[in-house]
Design a protein around this motif. Structure first.
Motif, PDB file in Angstrom:
ATOM      1  N   ARG A   1     -51.653 -55.735   7.056  1.00  0.00           N
ATOM      2  CA  ARG A   1     -52.790 -56.176   7.828  1.00  0.00           C
ATOM      3  C   ARG A   1     -53.346 -54.634   8.536  1.00  0.00           C
ATOM      4  N   LEU A   2     -52.569 -53.703   8.494  1.00  0.00           N
ATOM      5  CA  LEU A   2     -53.278 -52.280   9.030  1.00  0.00           C
ATOM      6  C   LEU A   2     -54.198 -52.001   7.671  1.00  0.00           C
ATOM      7  N   ALA A   3     -53.782 -52.106   6.722  1.00  0.00           N
ATOM      8  CA  ALA A   3     -54.425 -51.680   5.490  1.00  0.00           C
ATOM      9  C   ALA A   3     -55.753 -52.534   5.246  1.00  0.00           C
ATOM     10  N   VAL A   4     -55.813 -53.595   5.491  1.00  0.00           N
ATOM     11  CA  VAL A   4     -56.933 -54.520   5.378  1.00  0.00           C
ATOM     12  C   VAL A   4     -57.779 -54.212   6.564  1.00  0.00           C
ATOM     13  N   TYR A   5     -57.352 -53.973   7.850  1.00  0.00           N
ATOM     14  CA  TYR A   5     -58.141 -53.325   8.760  1.00  0.00           C
ATOM     15  C   TYR A   5     -59.038 -52.264   8.359  1.00  0.00           C
ATOM     16  N   ARG A   6     -58.201 -51.191   7.954  1.00  0.00           N
ATOM     17  CA  ARG A   6     -59.000 -49.752   7.891  1.00  0.00           C
ATOM     18  C   ARG A   6     -59.864 -49.818   6.669  1.00  0.00           C
ATOM     19  N   GLU A   7     -59.893 -50.935   5.712  1.00  0.00           N
ATOM     20  CA  GLU A   7     -60.660 -51.140   4.612  1.00  0.00           C
ATOM     21  C   GLU A   7     -62.153 -51.567   5.176  1.00  0.00           C
TER      22      GLU A   7
ATOM     23  N   ARG B   1     -53.731 -61.217   4.994  1.00  0.00           N
ATOM     24  CA  ARG B   1     -54.898 -61.041   4.450  1.00  0.00           C
ATOM     25  C   ARG B   1     -56.070 -61.825   5.428  1.00  0.00           C
ATOM     26  N   LEU B   2     -57.314 -61.217   5.184  1.00  0.00           N
ATOM     27  CA  LEU B   2     -58.408 -62.055   6.042  1.00  0.00           C
ATOM     28  C   LEU B   2     -58.824 -63.326   5.237  1.00  0.00           C
ATOM     29  N   VAL B   3     -58.973 -64.442   6.321  1.00  0.00           N
ATOM     30  CA  VAL B   3     -59.481 -65.615   5.772  1.00  0.00           C
ATOM     31  C   VAL B   3     -60.847 -65.513   5.467  1.00  0.00           C
ATOM     32  N   PRO B   4     -61.155 -66.363   4.274  1.00  0.00           N
ATOM     33  CA  PRO B   4     -62.758 -66.164   3.943  1.00  0.00           C
ATOM     34  C   PRO B   4     -63.847 -66.091   4.861  1.00  0.00           C
ATOM     35  N   ASP B   5     -64.770 -65.233   4.796  1.00  0.00           N
ATOM     36  CA  ASP B   5     -65.911 -65.212   5.684  1.00  0.00           C
ATOM     37  C   ASP B   5     -66.479 -66.791   6.286  1.00  0.00           C
ATOM     38  N   GLU B   6     -66.869 -67.273   5.129  1.00  0.00           N
ATOM     39  CA  GLU B   6     -67.449 -68.625   5.366  1.00  0.00           C
ATOM     40  C   GLU B   6     -66.666 -69.552   6.251  1.00  0.00           C
ATOM     41  N   VAL B   7     -65.266 -69.576   6.017  1.00  0.00           N
ATOM     42  CA  VAL B   7     -64.274 -70.360   6.710  1.00  0.00           C
ATOM     43  C   VAL B   7     -64.477 -70.128   8.254  1.00  0.00           C
ATOM     44  N   THR B   8     -64.404 -68.835   8.429  1.00  0.00           N
ATOM     45  CA  THR B   8     -63.937 -67.930   9.788  1.00  0.00           C
ATOM     46  C   THR B   8     -65.351 -68.260  10.656  1.00  0.00           C
ATOM     47  N   VAL B   9     -66.574 -68.131   9.784  1.00  0.00           N
ATOM     48  CA  VAL B   9     -67.691 -67.971  10.728  1.00  0.00           C
ATOM     49  C   VAL B   9     -68.220 -69.479  11.037  1.00  0.00           C
ATOM     50  N   ALA B  10     -67.728 -70.402  10.336  1.00  0.00           N
ATOM     51  CA  ALA B  10     -67.943 -71.729  10.615  1.00  0.00           C
ATOM     52  C   ALA B  10     -67.152 -72.220  11.792  1.00  0.00           C
TER      53      ALA B  10
ATOM     54  N   PRO C   1     -57.375 -52.369  15.404  1.00  0.00           N
ATOM     55  CA  PRO C   1     -56.461 -52.890  14.553  1.00  0.00           C
ATOM     56  C   PRO C   1     -55.483 -53.827  15.095  1.00  0.00           C
ATOM     57  N   PRO C   2     -54.734 -54.538  14.419  1.00  0.00           N
ATOM     58  CA  PRO C   2     -53.679 -55.394  14.785  1.00  0.00           C
ATOM     59  C   PRO C   2     -52.811 -54.614  15.759  1.00  0.00           C
TER      60      PRO C   2
END
Ligand code: AP5
Length: 220
Positions: free
Chosen positions: A171-177, A57-66, A8-9
């Motif tokens: 951030r915590l809620a996003v992590y737990r999801e 919130r999470l940055v979209p996967d495609e941006v982060t992966v690149a 978690p954060p």
């Protein structure tokens, strides 16, 4: 050594990843740091990710992966790396495997730091970072020698925008999801090493050092 840190954060991923990377002489690659640097220099990437960071919130996967694929492809990662804050979704974990496989590499371990939510809030509300060199402090657990100033470079210490209490809760809620599928992914592959993070940083570091290697015993 090729290791990812999960948790978690405020679990201490950055603190522990930095220590391990220094000890092993490999780069510490933190997606949060890469994004914050992009925002600070107002690059195209920075403009794309700023609102996600601000909201927790999470940055979209495609941006982060690149971003991660580009970083791991640089020469300094040939001897290994310590990834901090990535992967955060199952899609990212699968993408990381593809990136590593394209480079002919394997992951040695996924270290998950476990810390209760109350401790996370305490840690993040007290965290201060150097506005110049990015060094991390904590008003209670790791205070600088001179209040408000960085020991390393003398820069001013500031609170991260996303360490405000309401953003920490998001951030915590996003992590737990998102966390369980990622933990399950590495558990299935026998790479998951769970470490209790709610104890002094030096104790956590000693536990991590014994677990992060390729031939370390897996957790049950
Ligand atoms: P990121 O920067 O990765 O933030 P985070 O995961 O929320 O983690 P933190 O940096 O807050 O905490 P940490 O676990 O590193 O703890 P630290 O060592 O600093 O991500 C920020 C944002 O970027 C995300 O919200 C998202 O928008 C985006 N993002 C990043 N990666 C992404 C991805 N893969 N996909 C999509 N979006 C992404 O420690 C915290 C404090 O506690 C410090 O003050 C420290 O001194 C203190 N401390 C550390 N260890 C201890 C200890 N053992 N005892 C007491 N105090 C301690």
């Amino acid at each position: 050594m090729r290791v990812v840190f999960l948790g978690p954060p405020g679990a201490g991923k950055g603190t522990q990843a930095r220590l391990l990377a220094e000890r092993e002489g490999v780069p510490h690659v933190a997606t949060g740091d890469l994004f914050r640097a992009a925002v600070a220099s107002a690059t195209e990437l920075g403009r794309r990710v700023a609102e996600f960071l601000q909201a927790g919130r999470l940055v979209p996967d495609e941006v982060t992966v690149a971003v991660v694929a580009e970083r791991l492809g640089r020469d300094d990662c040939r001897r290994g790396f310590v990834l901090d804050g990535f992967p955060r979704t199952e899609t990212q974990a699968e993408a990381l495997d593809r990136v590593l496989s394209d480079l002919g590499w394997d992951l040695d371990a996924a270290v998950a730091l476990e810390v209760p939510d109350g401790e996370v809030v305490r840690r993040l509300s007290g965290r201060r970072v150097c506005s110049v060199c990015g060094a991390n402090y904590h008003v209670e657990f790791l205070p600088p020698s001179r209040p408000g100033l960085c020991d390393a470079c003398g820069g001013t210490l500031v609170q991260r925008d996303d360490d405000r209490e309401e953003t920490v809760r998001v951030r915590l809620a996003v992590y737990r999801e998102q966390a369980e599928p990622v933990l399950a992914y590495y558990r299935r592959r026998g790479l998951l090493r769970v470490v209790a993070g709610d104890r002094p940083a030096a104790e956590v570091a000693a536990a991590v050092a014994g677990l992060a290697g390729r031939h370390a015993p897996a957790n049950p």
